[in-house]
Write an enzyme that holds these catalytic residues in place. Structure first.
Site, short mmCIF file in Angstrom:
data_model
loop_
_atom_site.label_atom_id
_atom_site.label_comp_id
_atom_site.label_asym_id
_atom_site.label_seq_id
_atom_site.Cartn_x
_atom_site.Cartn_y
_atom_site.Cartn_z
N GLU A 298 0.77 -1.25 0.01
CA GLU A 298 0.13 0.03 -0.06
C GLU A 298 0.90 1.49 -0.18
OE1 GLU A 298 -0.36 -2.69 1.90
OE2 GLU A 298 -2.47 -3.45 1.65
N PHE B 192 -11.81 -7.32 13.64
CA PHE B 192 -10.52 -7.75 12.76
C PHE B 192 -10.09 -6.95 11.74
CE2 PHE B 192 -8.96 -10.03 8.95
CZ PHE B 192 -7.63 -10.55 9.48
N GLN B 193 -9.04 -6.45 11.56
CA GLN B 193 -8.36 -5.48 10.68
C GLN B 193 -9.12 -4.05 10.93
OE1 GLN B 193 -8.41 -7.39 6.62
NE2 GLN B 193 -5.96 -7.86 7.20
N LYS C 98 -17.59 -0.83 5.18
CA LYS C 98 -17.84 -1.93 4.27
C LYS C 98 -19.49 -1.66 4.16
CE LYS C 98 -18.01 -6.92 3.66
NZ LYS C 98 -16.70 -7.09 2.54
N MET D 67 24.31 9.25 3.17
CA MET D 67 24.00 10.58 3.87
C MET D 67 24.21 10.41 5.50
SD MET D 67 23.51 13.95 3.23
CE MET D 67 22.68 14.36 1.78
#
Lengths: 560, 160
Positions: A49, A111-112, A161, A472
């Site tokens: 993602e 969940f999630q 959802k 760096m």
């Protein structure tokens, strides 16, 4: 017409002109993905993602349009966070669609489930949690409007959802936006413009300090006109690179920590600073009370909160920088006699050019690769970078001519940004060369997106400036921490050539200076897959000149 | 350090208070007192915040707050003529021997006794910050068992 929330969402996106979404599916996003399956909107499946967020960001930076990314709930949404923060710091318009558990489950640690609107509060311009399917059209309309107007920025729209699967009557997309607490700045104080024009006329040593705001407001033409009419030298910030042709005799290059000496010296001697679309970032100003100590300051920005945040201007002008520069240009016709100032700057330019030396024996200096890419592509390519030494060398040595050709994470400094951003840019401009200049550390942060580039046959060229260090950080350890290279040696690394080939990309290793041209030319002919060029460079080359952190920009560490 | 009383009119929507307080936390501004409530317009709420800081901090706070989409109006009412009120509930130890003394103090401050226990009293008082501080100080010697104080609410006087 009865439609599901997800179908309405996609219709609304299309009405906003969205033709591509970067995303990654998941459980709570199934409804949205089901609607996408039969939609005209193109969906690019990234491999993480974070890649989707950066790709949408790269697409937005390359085109000037609003980028759109999509994820599932929970970990999908939290994986977007770095991408959202990156866009927020650089004022990039982004719509981040996150699926969410059903409204009845929110707050139950389902969940999630993750509170993504809560998490993103301080790193977005605004957030929405959509509670009713009926609200989808209004919220999408508002979100795009807010994302791209005033100072642009990312917006999160969290989509439970059930809100996406419920069916409601959908008529037509509303065209009107009315948000009580959000007004688009259309006007500016013309009296301030008159005073600013007067200061410009009187200035003996003026400098324009131009930033990312010029790109956001498409004001590069007005900037060029102001500079050329009044013969005012121009220095740009990292975000402002491309707003002013680096070949123009008035160009001073970049200023600040790794800017040119002559840009920083010019700021130090200037009697007038015209700061346009900038925010006086610490990497630009160094120690604040030594920045532009002799100058009156005209500060032009659309964000009133930037005025006086770090530096108090003599003349603040809040508004769209394009309109304001246009108004200034109308009042300014005749340049003052600035010959003395130009002579001084020419002397600095001759005395303190950016420089490096190719070592005997044919090993490669990183700066040399940047110059080669620059001359081979001649201003036509879109260049993205990661973050670190290679980024600064690109800012210093690549000769940019046009806006939106240099795409880099300036504010947040996000390693792993450049490669997915290059995918977004290539989707937007399939016929232009798109080159990601990377470090060997940064490229490994989103290397999985090779899968995406191969799947969609995107001939992005990845130039790894490989010094087998987190360069760096190593440079700072070398200069400020007694050479104690604490955890910056990353010489244990994959064979990038084999890795590219494993993904189905082209891989080449170049370890001698005479191999650079051939490798780049070959890479530019590949049309159906990404190319990874693993340039093995001098391991301990440093980015110079350099202002030590917190120091005055007039005192720079040199090349010697 | 100077104190400013800032009155913020916001959309009455879930999460707005979080947006405002997150901004204060994120930018490193302090909140000395805060109160939130409904207004004459049911779609808007009023947040009254007392912020310590000099003028430049208040200017930044105001500008940053205005960038929040749900914030409609901000007024720094410190320089205006305004009415301010806080409400305090104080539970003091007060057996029979000293009850009369406590009642006398409460009367002076035009407070009210709202609960009488076996040897405690709960006192309610409203007023500006100075008055609330004064009643608190006056009752301290009797032994304050518990004290709750609201944030400040304020309103500009007259037609403004």
């Amino acid at each position: 017409m009865l439609l599901k929330g997800a179908e309405i969402l996609l219709k609304c996106l299309q009405n906003e002109g969205v033709d591509v979404i970067f995303g990654y599916p998941g459980g709570q996003a199934l409804g949205i993905y089901d609607a996408l399956f039969s939609s005209d909107i193109k969906h690019i499946l990234t491999r993480h993602e974070q890649g989707a967020a950066h790709a949408a960001d790269g697409y937005a930076r390359a085109t000037g349009k609003v980028g759109v990314c999509l994820s599932t709930s929970g970990p999908g949404a939290t994986n977007l966070v770095t991408g959202i923060a990156t866009a927020n710091m650089d004022s990039i318009p982004l719509i981040c669609l996150t699926a969410q558990v059903s409204t009845a489950m929110i707050g139950k640690d389902a969940f999630q489930e993750a509170d993504i609107t809560g998490i993103c509060l301080p790193i977005t311009k605004h957030t929405y949690l959509v509670e009713k399917t009926e609200d989808v059209p209004r919220i999408v309309k508002e979100a795009f409007y807010i994302a791209r107007t005033n100072r642009p920025g990312p917006i999160v729209i969290d989509l439970p959802k059930d809100v996406m699967e419920n069916t409601v009557e959908y008529a037509a997309y509303n065209q009107e936006v009315s948000i009580r607490g959000y007004r688009v700045a259309k006007n500016f104080n013309y009296g301030q413009v008159i005073s600013a024009a007067e200061l410009i006329r009187q200035a003996k040593r003026p400098v324009i300090y131009a930033g990312g705001g010029i790109i956001a407001s498409q004001a590069d033409e007005e900037l060029r006109k102001l500079a050329e009419t009044m013969k005012i030298p121009v220095t740009t910030t990292l975000m402002g690179i491309g707003t002013f042709d680096s070949y123009n005799y008035l160009s001073l290059g970049m200023l600040g920590m790794h800017g040119t000496r002559y840009a920083n010296y010019a700021i130090g001697e200037a009697d007038l600073l015209i700061a346009a679309g900038v925010r006086f970032d610490d990497r630009v100003t160094g120690k604040l009370d030594t920045f532009a100590p002799k100058a009156k300051i005209i500060h032009i920005d659309i964000d009133a909160a930037e005025i006086g945040k770090n530096v108090k201007p003599t003349i603040p002008i809040v508004g769209d920088v394009k309109d304001i520069l246009k108004a200034l240009n109308e009042r300014l016709r005749e340049p003052a006699d600035l010959r003395e100032w130009h002579d001084t700057i020419s002397r600095w330019k001759a005395e303190y050019p950016l420089r490096y030396e190719n070592p005997p024996g044919g090993s490669i200096m990183p700066q040399h690769i940047i110059e080669k890419i620059s001359s081979l592509t001649d201003g036509n390519a879109i260049i993205t970078t990661e973050v670190g030494q290679h980024q600064m060398w690109t800012a210093q040595y690549f000769r940019f001519k046009k806006p939106r050709t240099f795409i880099t994470s300036g504010g947040l400094g996000t390693m792993g940004f450049g490669f997915p951003a290059s995918i977004g840019a290539k989707i937007a401009f399939p016929d232009r060369p798109v080159i990601n200049i990377a470090g060997d550390g940064s490229i490994q942060m989103n290397i999985q997106e090779l899968g995406t580039a191969v799947q969609y046959k995107l001939p992005v060229i990845i130039c790894i400036i490989n010094n087998q260090f987190l360069g760096m950080v190593r440079q700072w350890q070398s200069l400020f921490y007694g050479g104690r290279y604490s955890y910056t040696d990353i010489s244990t690394q994959p064979d990038f050539v084999k890795l590219a080939e494993a993904y189905g990309a082209v891989g080449r290793r170049i370890d001698k200076i005479d191999g650079i041209d051939g490798a780049l030319q070959e890479a530019l002919t590949v049309k159906d897959r990404p190319v990874v060029l693993d340039f093995r460079v001098e391991r301990e080359a440093n980015v110079f000149p350099m202002v030590p952190p917190g120091g005055s920009t007039l005192i720079m560490l040199g090349e010697d | 350090m100077n104190k400013h009383t800032i009155s913020i009119t916001v959309e009455d929507q879930p999460g707005v208070l979080t947006r405002v307080t997150t901004l204060f936390r994120r930018r490193g501004y302090n909140i000395e007192s805060l109160s939130v409530g409904v207004t004459e317009d049911p779609s808007q709420a009023r947040i009254t915040i007392v912020v310590p800081g000099d003028d430049s901090i208040i200017e930044q706070v105001t500008k940053q707050l205005y960038k929040l989409v749900d914030v409609n109006k901000i007024v720094d009412i410190t320089a205006e003529k305004y009415v301010e009120r806080e409400l305090v509930l104080i539970k003091v130890r007060a057996d029979n021997s000293i009850r009369a003394d406590v009642v006398q103090i409460v009367d002076i401050f035009r407070g009210r006794i709202v609960d009488i226990g076996r040897d405690t009293l709960i006192i309610e008082a409203t007023g500006d910050e100075g008055k609330i501080n004064a009643i608190q100080d006056s009752l301290r010697n009797f032994g304050i068992i518990e004290l709750v104080r609201t944030g400040k609410i304020a309103m500009i006087r007259g037609n403004k």
